[in-house]
Write a protein that holds these residues in place. Structure first.
Motif, PDB file in Angstrom:
ATOM      1  N   ILE A  27       0.832  -1.200   0.000  1.00  0.00           N
ATOM      2  CA  ILE A  27       0.000   0.000   0.000  1.00  0.00           C
ATOM      3  C   ILE A  27       0.869   1.253   0.000  1.00  0.00           C
ATOM      4  N   TYR A  28       1.958   1.169   0.779  1.00  0.00           N
ATOM      5  CA  TYR A  28       2.810   2.342   0.938  1.00  0.00           C
ATOM      6  C   TYR A  28       3.985   2.357  -0.039  1.00  0.00           C
ATOM      7  N   TYR A  35       5.086   1.896   7.650  1.00  0.00           N
ATOM      8  CA  TYR A  35       4.254   2.947   8.231  1.00  0.00           C
ATOM      9  C   TYR A  35       4.698   3.062   9.682  1.00  0.00           C
ATOM     10  N   LYS A  80       5.022   5.353  11.920  1.00  0.00           N
ATOM     11  CA  LYS A  80       4.373   6.134  12.967  1.00  0.00           C
ATOM     12  C   LYS A  80       3.514   5.252  13.869  1.00  0.00           C
ATOM     13  N   GLY A 124      -3.552   8.074   2.899  1.00  0.00           N
ATOM     14  CA  GLY A 124      -3.556   6.643   2.549  1.00  0.00           C
ATOM     15  C   GLY A 124      -2.183   6.259   2.025  1.00  0.00           C
ATOM     16  N   ASP A 179      -1.039  12.382   7.142  1.00  0.00           N
ATOM     17  CA  ASP A 179      -0.994  11.075   7.787  1.00  0.00           C
ATOM     18  C   ASP A 179      -2.374  10.414   7.780  1.00  0.00           C
ATOM     19  N   GLU A 180      -2.350   9.112   7.520  1.00  0.00           N
ATOM     20  CA  GLU A 180      -3.595   8.359   7.355  1.00  0.00           C
ATOM     21  C   GLU A 180      -4.468   8.353   8.619  1.00  0.00           C
ATOM     22  N   MET A 181      -3.845   8.083   9.744  1.00  0.00           N
ATOM     23  CA  MET A 181      -4.623   8.025  10.989  1.00  0.00           C
ATOM     24  C   MET A 181      -5.137   9.407  11.379  1.00  0.00           C
ATOM     25  N   ASP A 182      -4.273  10.413  11.193  1.00  0.00           N
ATOM     26  CA  ASP A 182      -4.696  11.805  11.448  1.00  0.00           C
ATOM     27  C   ASP A 182      -5.970  12.104  10.687  1.00  0.00           C
TER      28      ASP A 182
END
Lengths: 573, 367
Positions: free
Chosen positions: A145-146, A151, A153, B110, B132-135
């Motif tokens: 996906i990335y 990922y 964080k 994403g 950021d995705e979660m943000d």
């Protein structure tokens, strides 16, 4: 587990007992006593954990480690039984438990979905396929996906599975375009990981540090255990531990058996049971196939036929490195290709011999941590060394054993069968050192003695010992006269001189000397001509008062007990 | 909406642009789908066939509509074409850090925002400004829950019920975003959250396994099939094991699924012998139930009573929501409640959209 299998028919557990009760009644005239399934599981697990040494083990990144559970500190724990579905049970004591959770995604899901997707004919075939699979062709990883990046964080590495089967959404490929190996591995990881996660979340809920996983889904399969362990480790950040049971597939049946209260097995302690591995063990991976072998003759001819038909099985097979998952436990198994065996981790279970008269030697400083083995064969170089020694010594031992029985044709035939059986044990252990549980040198030597006894060699060294004893007795009186004439200093200096026939020329004069000085002396010897642990010692009440323990002989004082600590002074010779 | 804390080291999208700046577009590029949110001025009544939800009317200082679209990630060119055709609408806004440059930016989130950076640059000359995705998920959810009326609802036994959210009593809650995979996020406030768990068994699993097992051509077709299916054909129920009697001592009824796909172990039937409808139904129950259970266990861990489920997997599908609700209800013994969001699939895209300009958005869309 032959014994338990026969019990199982009478004492049934598992949902099937309900369903098939009528069938059993009709066809066999046996009525099934429907023990509560959870009761059986818990009783079985408690029994195993309390009564069998090194029953539990951890399994991380292909490495097995046996755990000795302190029976006073066993509860509470979480028991996760993975059958068709999964039951998650909090166990607080004997008969004290609660089914706190479960999941419908279990062994039945793996096998059911796996069958539909791969056309495998058996559960074991499906499991075996997973060994050679690469789940990255089907699972969508974080890196997919990335664009190959982690990922970071939120602590997800590029190789973390983001979505199980997520790559199969591609409309370029159909079911036939995916290899069954990859499908099986993706499925196995999805289900094992999910079970590990749900189990951990439940352990967390009740503050439980120990989670035992059992049930037929696991089947001693290294990758399954690794994935479950990884999930527990990952989600608990290392605070909780997944443990497995060697007799995992027999929990329910054992528990049903345990419910025959008249046997009084509830009070069994770890030292009451001795696990022995009969000659069939190396071949069968724990389950006994074929008709029961009643007498010695059947055993010998089985051995002869089997070895003639299947010598290739007894030869040590190429072995992949023990690691199965690589770093992080999320990579593909490394034990791919060139592996002849279905799985390096299959465990054999032996027959449990009940010896209720055994007591713990009262002078041990700490019976809980007592470990008789001086040499742990988990160390690969030790393992290779001892296997070489024992293999090379085998022909000589067979000669001696045959001679001890008069060198008859019958003795020769038995000797051959023994050699084959013991070689098979050695080959199996070389292949999988933990196959029979934790393996120390003493266990290995005991296995050899047991194997000799199985082919009715009562005492292989009998004739040699007789000769030595006769010679020693002849000089005993002269020696005693000499000792009596010595001063105290001289006798101490000459202690080293008495070697060889150690009991007659060593221990007897020593006992005589001690008796002369007014000391009470208890002479203890094994009932069997073998290497037994101190736990097997009898006369505990008398010995408990002793002020000094003298351990004599190679078996008693060197490769076992060398590191043992006692409550009183100990002399190891 | 409150200003969100911007992580140190990142470009702060502090805005000094005029309020008339209205045309904006943000995308959330997931593993399977690209979700897009864009704003158009009031007199634009065009509706694109890819629109997933009816546009959300906005009427404050700014008149206009928020549009919600989706594209498949594997067909990203459709998305590029769409943006290219609307490029003129994107004109005018510039990145705050480079007011003099002509470079165009799109807010994107994403994993695909990273993966497809070069593609956007090469094909459209557009830079993806990554959030950021979660943000974004959290910002999007907070935004919807606080500013859009009748956004959240419960769903039980085919009955939908809207939930009025008290803005002062929103936090903490558990946000479960079901995309290809599943993220579970504990939300304590604006920009205050922690991803506490997740599972790889999500929408991608349903669609991926479903495709392999049924030969369906689309996610929607697979969902549609499940409507007409019967899971008892493939699932092993407690009743199948215990001969039809309830195993009530353990709180299991005879219709409880003991083992998903457990009946498929039978040698008598092959894949072709099972109806795609039944397969789809069993698969949907497996995944929904599992997500509901793991979500509940996490809610329990942190003492959260409210669980909001979002993400594209749900798609307002009644049976999916029902199964998730039942799972949460069952495991929590009625203590916890599953709630759903009408714009469930667009949390990330909305969050990215909102990150254009915190100040002006605050209260902008409160209608």
């Amino acid at each position: 587990m032959l014994l338990l299998t026969s019990w199982f028919f009478e004492k049934a557990t598992g949902g099937g007992a309900y369903k098939f009760a009528d069938l059993f009644k009709e066809k066999l005239g046996i009525s099934l006593d429907k023990e509560d399934e959870m009761n059986c599981l818990v009783a079985g697990a408690n029994f195993l954990l309390k009564a069998i040494r090194h029953e539990a083990f951890t399994h991380m990144e292909g490495q097995k480690e046996f755990v000795q559970i302190d029976q006073n500190d066993l509860f509470p724990y979480l028991l996760v039984n993975i059958g068709s579905g999964v039951s998650i049970i909090k166990v607080d004591g004997d008969g004290k438990f609660e089914r706190v959770s479960g999941t419908n995604v279990g062994g039945g899901t793996y096998w059911g979905l796996g069958r539909l997707l791969t056309k495998c004919k058996s559960f074991d075939e499906l499991l075996e396929l997973s060994q050679r699979g690469d789940n990255r062709t089907i699972d969508m990883l974080v890196g997919d996906i990335y664009g190959g990046m982690d990922y970071n964080k939120i602590g997800l590495s590029a190789s973390t599975i983001a979505s199980s089967f997520g790559k199969a959404i591609s409309d370029k490929k159909e079911l036939d375009d995916y290899s069954p190996e990859d499908i099986s591995l993706s499925l196995l990881r999805m289900i094992s990981y999910n079970i590990g996660q749900i189990a951990y979340l439940n352990a967390l809920r009740f503050g439980l540090k120990r989670i035992f996983f059992g049930g037929f889904f696991i089947r001693g399969h290294a990758y399954t255990m690794d994935t479950i362990s990884f999930a527990v480790h990952f989600w608990s950040k290392g605070n909780a531990q997944a443990m497995f049971l060697r007799h995992e597939g027999f929990l329910g049946a054992l528990g049903a058996f345990m419910s025959y209260e008249t046997h009084g097995l509830d009070d069994l302690m770890v030292h009451h049971l001795v696990e022995r591995f009969p000659m069939g063990a190396p071949y069968t991976g724990g389950s006994i196939h074929g008709p029961p072998l009643g007498d010695l003759n059947e055993k010998i001819s089985w051995m002869e036929k089997f070895v003639l038909k299947g010598t290739e099985i007894t030869a040590p097979v190429p072995m992949a490195p023990p690691g199965t998952t690589g770093l992080g436990g999320f990579e593909v198994p490394s034990s791919k290709g060139g592996t002849l065996r279905p799985d390096a981790s299959a465990l054999n279970v032996g027959v449990l011999h009940l010896v209720p008269t055994l007591e713990v030697f009262p002078l041990l400083a700490d019976p809980k941590t007592y470990e008789p083995n001086t040499i742990d064969l988990a160390d690969h170089s030790e393992l290779e060394y001892w296997f070489t020694v024992l293999s090379e010594h085998l022909p000589d031992l067979v000669d001696k054993a045959v001679a001890s029985e008069g060198g008859t044709d019958d003795a020769k035939r038995r000797g051959d069968a023994f050699a084959r059986a013991f070689s098979a044990h050695l080959a199996r252990l070389m292949e999988e050192p933990a196959a029979y549980g934790k393996l120390g040198l003493a266990n290995l030597l005991e296995l050899r003695e047991e194997c000799l006894r199985e082919f009715q060699f009562v005492d292989a060294y009998r004739s040699i010992k007789q000769r030595e004893n006769e010679a020693s007795l002849a000089v005993l009186s002269d020696l005693l006269v000499e000792i009596d004439s010595m001063t105290e200093d001289e006798s101490q200096q000459n202690a080293k001189a008495v070697e060889g026939a150690d009991v007659i020329l060593g221990m007897l004069p020593l006992a005589r000397e001690l008796l002369r000085r007014g000391t009470e002396v208890v002479l203890v010897a094994n009932s069997l001509p073998a290497l037994n642990d101190v736990t097997a010692m009898e006369l505990p009440d008398i010995v408990a008062e002793a002020a000094k323990v003298i351990l004599e002989g190679m078996g008693r004082a060197i490769h076992t007990n060398f590191n043992a600590r006692f409550k009183c002074d100990a002399l190891k010779e | 909406m409150d200003r969100r804390e911007v992580e140190s080291g990142r470009n702060s999208p502090e805005s000094n642009q005029p309020a008339a700046q209205i045309s904006r577009l943000a995308i959330d590029i997931g593993g399977s789908l690209i979700k897009m949110v864009y704003f158009s001025s009031g007199n634009d009544n065009s509706v694109d066939y890819r629109e997933e939800k009816s546009p959300l009317a906005v009427s404050t200082a700014l008149e206009g509509k928020l549009h919600f679209l989706k594209f498949e990630t594997s067909k990203i060119n459709d998305c590029l074409d769409f943006i290219s055709s609307r490029k003129q609408l994107l004109g005018g806004w510039k990145h705050d850090d480079h007011p003099g440059s002509d470079e165009k930016f799109i807010k994107a989130t994403g994993g695909g925002a990273y993966k497809f950076t070069n593609l956007f640059k090469e094909k459209l000359g557009i830079t993806l400004d990554k959030e950021d995705e979660m943000d974004c998920l959290v910002t999007g959810a907070n935004f919807l829950l606080k500013t859009v009326q009748r956004e959240a609802f419960t769903y039980m036994d085919g009955h939908e019920e809207f939930v009025q959210i008290d803005h002062n009593d929103l936090y903490p809650y558990l946000l479960v975003n079901i995309g290809s995979g599943v993220s579970m996020i504990k939300v304590d406030g604006d920009g205050k959250y922690e991803r506490v768990s997740g599972t790889s068994v999500g929408g991608g699993t349903f669609w991926g396994l479903g495709r392999l097992l049924t030969k369906c051509k689309s996610f929607d077709e697979l969902l549609e099939l499940s409507h007409r299916g019967n899971n008892r054909v493939l699932d092993m129920l407690v009743g199948d094991i215990y001969g039809g009697t309830d195993y009530s001592k353990m709180g299991l009824s005879s219709t409880t699924i003991a083992s998903s796909f457990g009946k498929a172990i039978s040698r008598d039937k092959e894949l072709e012998d099972y109806k795609p409808e039944d397969i789809s139904r069993s698969l949907l129950r497996l995944i929904s139930n599992n997500i509901g259970q793991i979500a509940y266990l996490n809610a329990l861990r942190f003492g959260l009573k409210r669980i909001f489920f979002g993400g594209f997997f749900i798609r307002g599908h009644a049976y999916t929501m029902d199964t998730i609700s039942v799972a949460v209800h069952f495991w929590s013994k009625g203590e916890a409640k599953a709630m759903f969001l009408r714009h469930e699939g667009f949390l990330g895209a909305l969050g990215a959209f909102a990150s254009y300009e915190k100040r002006n958005l605050d209260g902008l869309l409160s209608n």
